[in-house]
Design a protein around this motif. Structure first.
Motif, PDB file in Angstrom:
ATOM      1  N   ARG A  34       0.757  -1.263   0.047  1.00  0.00           N
ATOM      2  CA  ARG A  34       0.167  -0.075  -0.188  1.00  0.00           C
ATOM      3  C   ARG A  34       0.832   1.303  -0.064  1.00  0.00           C
ATOM      4  O   ARG A  34       2.049   1.103   0.515  1.00  0.00           O
ATOM      5  N   ARG A  35       0.453   2.222  -0.481  1.00  0.00           N
ATOM      6  CA  ARG A  35       1.000   3.638  -0.614  1.00  0.00           C
ATOM      7  C   ARG A  35       1.573   3.971   0.627  1.00  0.00           C
ATOM      8  O   ARG A  35       2.924   4.362   0.498  1.00  0.00           O
ATOM      9  N   GLU A  36       1.226   3.950   1.870  1.00  0.00           N
ATOM     10  CA  GLU A  36       1.322   4.467   2.795  1.00  0.00           C
ATOM     11  C   GLU A  36       2.716   3.677   3.586  1.00  0.00           C
ATOM     12  O   GLU A  36       3.465   4.040   4.354  1.00  0.00           O
ATOM     13  N   LYS A  37       2.943   2.364   2.917  1.00  0.00           N
ATOM     14  CA  LYS A  37       3.695   1.616   3.449  1.00  0.00           C
ATOM     15  C   LYS A  37       5.092   1.253   2.396  1.00  0.00           C
ATOM     16  O   LYS A  37       5.947   0.638   2.852  1.00  0.00           O
ATOM     17  N   LEU A  38       4.912   1.922   1.255  1.00  0.00           N
ATOM     18  CA  LEU A  38       6.212   1.892   0.437  1.00  0.00           C
ATOM     19  C   LEU A  38       7.461   2.225   1.013  1.00  0.00           C
ATOM     20  O   LEU A  38       8.265   1.622   0.831  1.00  0.00           O
ATOM     21  N   ARG A  39       7.383   3.399   1.556  1.00  0.00           N
ATOM     22  CA  ARG A  39       8.736   4.035   1.998  1.00  0.00           C
ATOM     23  C   ARG A  39       9.280   3.015   3.179  1.00  0.00           C
ATOM     24  O   ARG A  39      10.434   2.654   2.991  1.00  0.00           O
ATOM     25  N   LEU A  40       8.460   2.637   4.056  1.00  0.00           N
ATOM     26  CA  LEU A  40       8.990   1.768   5.075  1.00  0.00           C
ATOM     27  C   LEU A  40       9.534   0.385   4.535  1.00  0.00           C
ATOM     28  O   LEU A  40      10.597   0.008   4.935  1.00  0.00           O
ATOM     29  N   THR A  41       8.724  -0.151   3.470  1.00  0.00           N
ATOM     30  CA  THR A  41       9.028  -1.572   2.968  1.00  0.00           C
ATOM     31  C   THR A  41      10.623  -1.169   2.190  1.00  0.00           C
ATOM     32  O   THR A  41      11.383  -2.088   2.610  1.00  0.00           O
ATOM     33  N   LEU A  42      10.834  -0.102   1.374  1.00  0.00           N
ATOM     34  CA  LEU A  42      12.091  -0.081   0.609  1.00  0.00           C
ATOM     35  C   LEU A  42      13.118   0.337   1.591  1.00  0.00           C
ATOM     36  O   LEU A  42      14.231   0.152   1.478  1.00  0.00           O
ATOM     37  N   ALA A  43      12.712   1.039   2.886  1.00  0.00           N
ATOM     38  CA  ALA A  43      13.749   1.501   3.690  1.00  0.00           C
ATOM     39  C   ALA A  43      14.484   0.131   4.420  1.00  0.00           C
ATOM     40  O   ALA A  43      15.558   0.285   4.869  1.00  0.00           O
ATOM     41  N   GLN A  44      13.690  -0.937   4.480  1.00  0.00           N
ATOM     42  CA  GLN A  44      14.282  -2.258   4.996  1.00  0.00           C
ATOM     43  C   GLN A  44      15.317  -2.925   4.131  1.00  0.00           C
ATOM     44  O   GLN A  44      15.588  -4.117   4.618  1.00  0.00           O
ATOM     45  N   ILE A  45      15.154  -2.610   2.819  1.00  0.00           N
ATOM     46  CA  ILE A  45      15.722  -3.336   1.768  1.00  0.00           C
ATOM     47  C   ILE A  45      17.221  -2.615   1.733  1.00  0.00           C
ATOM     48  O   ILE A  45      17.386  -1.486   1.449  1.00  0.00           O
ATOM     49  N   PRO A  46      18.191  -3.202   1.482  1.00  0.00           N
ATOM     50  CA  PRO A  46      19.610  -2.874   1.299  1.00  0.00           C
ATOM     51  C   PRO A  46      19.576  -2.094   0.013  1.00  0.00           C
ATOM     52  O   PRO A  46      18.839  -2.402  -1.174  1.00  0.00           O
ATOM     53  N   PRO A  47      20.413  -1.120  -0.305  1.00  0.00           N
ATOM     54  CA  PRO A  47      20.653  -0.367  -1.596  1.00  0.00           C
ATOM     55  C   PRO A  47      20.567  -1.086  -2.727  1.00  0.00           C
ATOM     56  O   PRO A  47      21.371  -2.018  -2.656  1.00  0.00           O
ATOM     57  N   CYS A  48      19.731  -0.921  -3.721  1.00  0.00           N
ATOM     58  CA  CYS A  48      19.889  -1.484  -4.953  1.00  0.00           C
ATOM     59  C   CYS A  48      19.035  -0.461  -6.133  1.00  0.00           C
ATOM     60  O   CYS A  48      18.784   0.604  -5.704  1.00  0.00           O
ATOM     61  N   ARG A  63      12.636  10.814  -6.667  1.00  0.00           N
ATOM     62  CA  ARG A  63      13.193  11.653  -5.622  1.00  0.00           C
ATOM     63  C   ARG A  63      13.102  10.922  -4.509  1.00  0.00           C
ATOM     64  O   ARG A  63      14.072  10.933  -3.712  1.00  0.00           O
ATOM     65  N   ASP A  64      12.169  10.504  -3.923  1.00  0.00           N
ATOM     66  CA  ASP A  64      11.933  10.114  -2.426  1.00  0.00           C
ATOM     67  C   ASP A  64      12.531   8.753  -2.258  1.00  0.00           C
ATOM     68  O   ASP A  64      13.194   8.701  -1.354  1.00  0.00           O
ATOM     69  N   ILE A  65      12.484   7.915  -3.334  1.00  0.00           N
ATOM     70  CA  ILE A  65      13.231   6.631  -2.955  1.00  0.00           C
ATOM     71  C   ILE A  65      14.761   6.964  -2.995  1.00  0.00           C
ATOM     72  O   ILE A  65      15.369   6.278  -2.332  1.00  0.00           O
ATOM     73  N   GLY A  66      15.265   8.022  -3.751  1.00  0.00           N
ATOM     74  CA  GLY A  66      16.664   8.016  -3.822  1.00  0.00           C
ATOM     75  C   GLY A  66      17.114   8.619  -2.465  1.00  0.00           C
ATOM     76  O   GLY A  66      18.215   8.373  -2.191  1.00  0.00           O
ATOM     77  N   THR A  67      16.429   9.078  -1.726  1.00  0.00           N
ATOM     78  CA  THR A  67      16.799   9.541  -0.409  1.00  0.00           C
ATOM     79  C   THR A  67      17.013   8.542   0.822  1.00  0.00           C
ATOM     80  O   THR A  67      17.617   8.549   1.711  1.00  0.00           O
TER      81      THR A  67
END
Length: 257
Positions: A34-48, A63-67
């Motif tokens: 879900r939209r509100e969980k996307l940032r949290l999900t990606l933050a828990q994955i090593p850089p790729c 831009r947001d994912i790049g941060t």
């Protein structure tokens, strides 16, 4: 869990589809977030690498994912389409994005800055107002012509009040219903014209505040409107090896430089 190399994301308004692959192209996972969980999900994955199609909200998400430490990439939809296997759905779209992103030959779309997107937003609204002004003006002149009132072409005639004067002179012949209608159309045109003028002043102010746009305006035939429009598409000029490639990015095929 295998080391994730690429995540393809099929963007949506509320529920995003993610497809992750390792360095060999093997699927690691495919799931909805879900939209509100996307940032949290990606933050828990090593850089790729995180790839998305260039579409609505894509530049914001890139831009947001790049941060988060990931390398975000935007792909042209036409470059992703050949990799969709079977009937189109969100899961297959996300897998196709990951597959296309794994190929170095796949073209990338440069991520726009907020400043570029803001400029484009101003131009989009202004362009819509210009189209509306033209449509209302054509409708007004057409109706006037049907009742024997012919006025000269050009915006100055309307701005200077010539049409209003003609309507007042012919009020009795036209009748109140038609007189009111034509005046209303005239008011609509004048309101749009005033709004366009305000947008023009805003663009002039933005152009004066930017050294890059000032340099663009030093070229013959480039004023504040064209300078801000070019800058909103150009971004960092270093990404274009020559003028021909910049022309191609604007859709100006066959331009020689």
């Amino acid at each position: 869990m295998k080391q994730i190399s690429i995540i393809g994301i099929d963007l949506a308004k509320h529920v995003f589809q993610l497809h992750a692959v390792d360095a060999h192209g093997h699927k690691v996972f495919s799931k909805q977030v879900r939209r509100e969980k996307l940032r949290l999900t990606l933050a828990q994955i090593p850089p790729c690498h995180v790839a998305m199609e260039a579409c609505g909200s894509a530049h914001y998400w890139a831009r947001d994912i790049g941060t988060l430490g990931h390398e975000a990439e935007l792909l042209p939809p036409q470059a992703v389409k050949p990799f969709v296997l079977g009937h189109k759905n969100d899961a297959r779209d996300a897998a196709a994005i990951a597959e296309a992103a794994a190929r170095p030959a796949t073209p990338r779309v440069t991520i726009k800055t907020e400043a570029q997107q803001s400029l484009q937003a101003v131009h989009r609204v202004r362009s819509r107002l210009v189209r509306e002004r033209t449509a209302v003006g054509n409708e007004l002149r057409g109706l006037l012509g049907e009742f024997g009132l012919i006025v000269s072409q050009g915006h100055a005639v309307i701005r200077q009040g010539v049409i209003r004067e003609r309507l007042d002179e012919q009020r009795a012949r036209l009748g109140e219903e038609l007189y009111t209608l034509l005046n209303d159309l005239l008011d609509q045109w004048l309101e749009n014209d005033a709004r366009i003028a305000r947008y023009d002043k805003r663009l002039q102010r933005l152009a004066r505040a930017s050294d890059d746009m000032q340099r663009l305006m030093s070229l013959p035939g480039i004023g504040p409107i064209n300078a801000t429009l070019l800058f909103s598409h150009l971004g960092d000029p270093a990404r274009f090896p020559n003028g021909r490639q910049f022309s191609a990015s604007l859709g100006l095929g066959g331009v020689n430089n």
